[in-house]
Design an enzyme around this catalytic site. Sequence first.
Site, PDB file in Angstrom:
ATOM      1  CG  ASP A  24      -1.780   1.201   1.354  1.00  0.00           C
ATOM      2  OD1 ASP A  24      -2.781   1.128   2.092  1.00  0.00           O
ATOM      3  OD2 ASP A  24      -1.495   2.217   0.704  1.00  0.00           O
ATOM      4  CG  ASN A  38      -9.429  13.306 -10.980  1.00  0.00           C
ATOM      5  OD1 ASN A  38      -9.322  14.518 -10.804  1.00  0.00           O
ATOM      6  ND2 ASN A  38     -10.049  12.525 -10.125  1.00  0.00           N
ATOM      7  N   GLY A  46      -9.544   4.513  -6.176  1.00  0.00           N
ATOM      8  CA  GLY A  46      -8.219   3.899  -6.322  1.00  0.00           C
ATOM      9  C   GLY A  46      -7.158   4.481  -5.404  1.00  0.00           C
ATOM     10  CB  VAL A  47      -3.486   4.809  -5.843  1.00  0.00           C
ATOM     11  CG1 VAL A  47      -3.313   5.698  -7.065  1.00  0.00           C
ATOM     12  CG2 VAL A  47      -2.311   4.973  -4.888  1.00  0.00           C
ATOM     13  CG  ASP A  48      -6.837  10.758  -6.596  1.00  0.00           C
ATOM     14  OD1 ASP A  48      -7.545  11.293  -7.462  1.00  0.00           O
ATOM     15  OD2 ASP A  48      -6.167  11.404  -5.769  1.00  0.00           O
ATOM     16  N   GLY A 133      -5.448   1.117 -13.535  1.00  0.00           N
ATOM     17  CA  GLY A 133      -6.661   0.711 -12.806  1.00  0.00           C
ATOM     18  C   GLY A 133      -7.894   1.225 -13.516  1.00  0.00           C
ATOM     19  CE1 TYR A 135      -9.118   8.099 -15.197  1.00  0.00           C
ATOM     20  CE2 TYR A 135      -6.903   8.955 -15.507  1.00  0.00           C
ATOM     21  CZ  TYR A 135      -8.223   9.132 -15.122  1.00  0.00           C
ATOM     22  OH  TYR A 135      -8.633  10.359 -14.657  1.00  0.00           O
TER      23      TYR A 135
END
Length: 187
Positions: A24, A38, A46-48, A133, A135
């Site tokens: 992680d 984005n 997701g990771v964002d 992911g 995208y």
Amino acid sequence: MPDVVGLGVEAAQAASVIKVLQYDITDLDVDIIVNAANTSLLGGGGVDGAIHHAAGPELREACKKLGGCPTGEARITPGFRLKAEWIIHAVGPVWYGGGKGEPQLLDSCYRSAFHLALETKARSIAFPCISTGIYRYPKEDAARIALKVMHEYEKDFRSIVACCFDAENAVIYRKLSGPGGQEEDDL
Ligand code: APR
């Protein structure tokens, strides 16, 4: 950096700047964590989402002042509640089949992140598998682009981490990065 010629694979692995971890990214103790953001820079899934959650609400406030970021570019903020001092928000391309400049935009995304990283005194940086992911960028194609750019900046960092979350990406990165990618030593 010891001269690894003749010291055997173990030493070569230990000396490798580029490391592949399945982890992680918000838990990594590195100077810079790169976010797969984005264009709004205001968070997402997701990771964002994980990075914004871990960094705390100050991150969104800081991002609001940046006024967004075009695809293929990156912006930098403090890391706030993360261990990392900095977060670099890199905006990768959505995959539309490869005919809309996606490879060039993904390359540019990694390169822009490194350009910002070089303006800090950072010695360690961790990247997620940008665009692979939500995208939908094909994982192996994306990994090849990421590793190509990472190798160009090896000389500037003590540690460059390809931080995979899913096993599929980890297997791909380890296959493409060779013996050095097996090492999970200190960052
Ligand atoms: N640590 C490391 N990697 C992670 C984590 C995490 N905590 N969570 C997810 N990932 C991985 C995913 O498994 C994937 O391999 O990050 C990679 C990138 O996937 P996404 O986060 O979906 O990012 P991306 O495909 O670039 O799409 C970006 O998704 O979250 C939104 O706001 C974001 O709109 C933007 C879009």
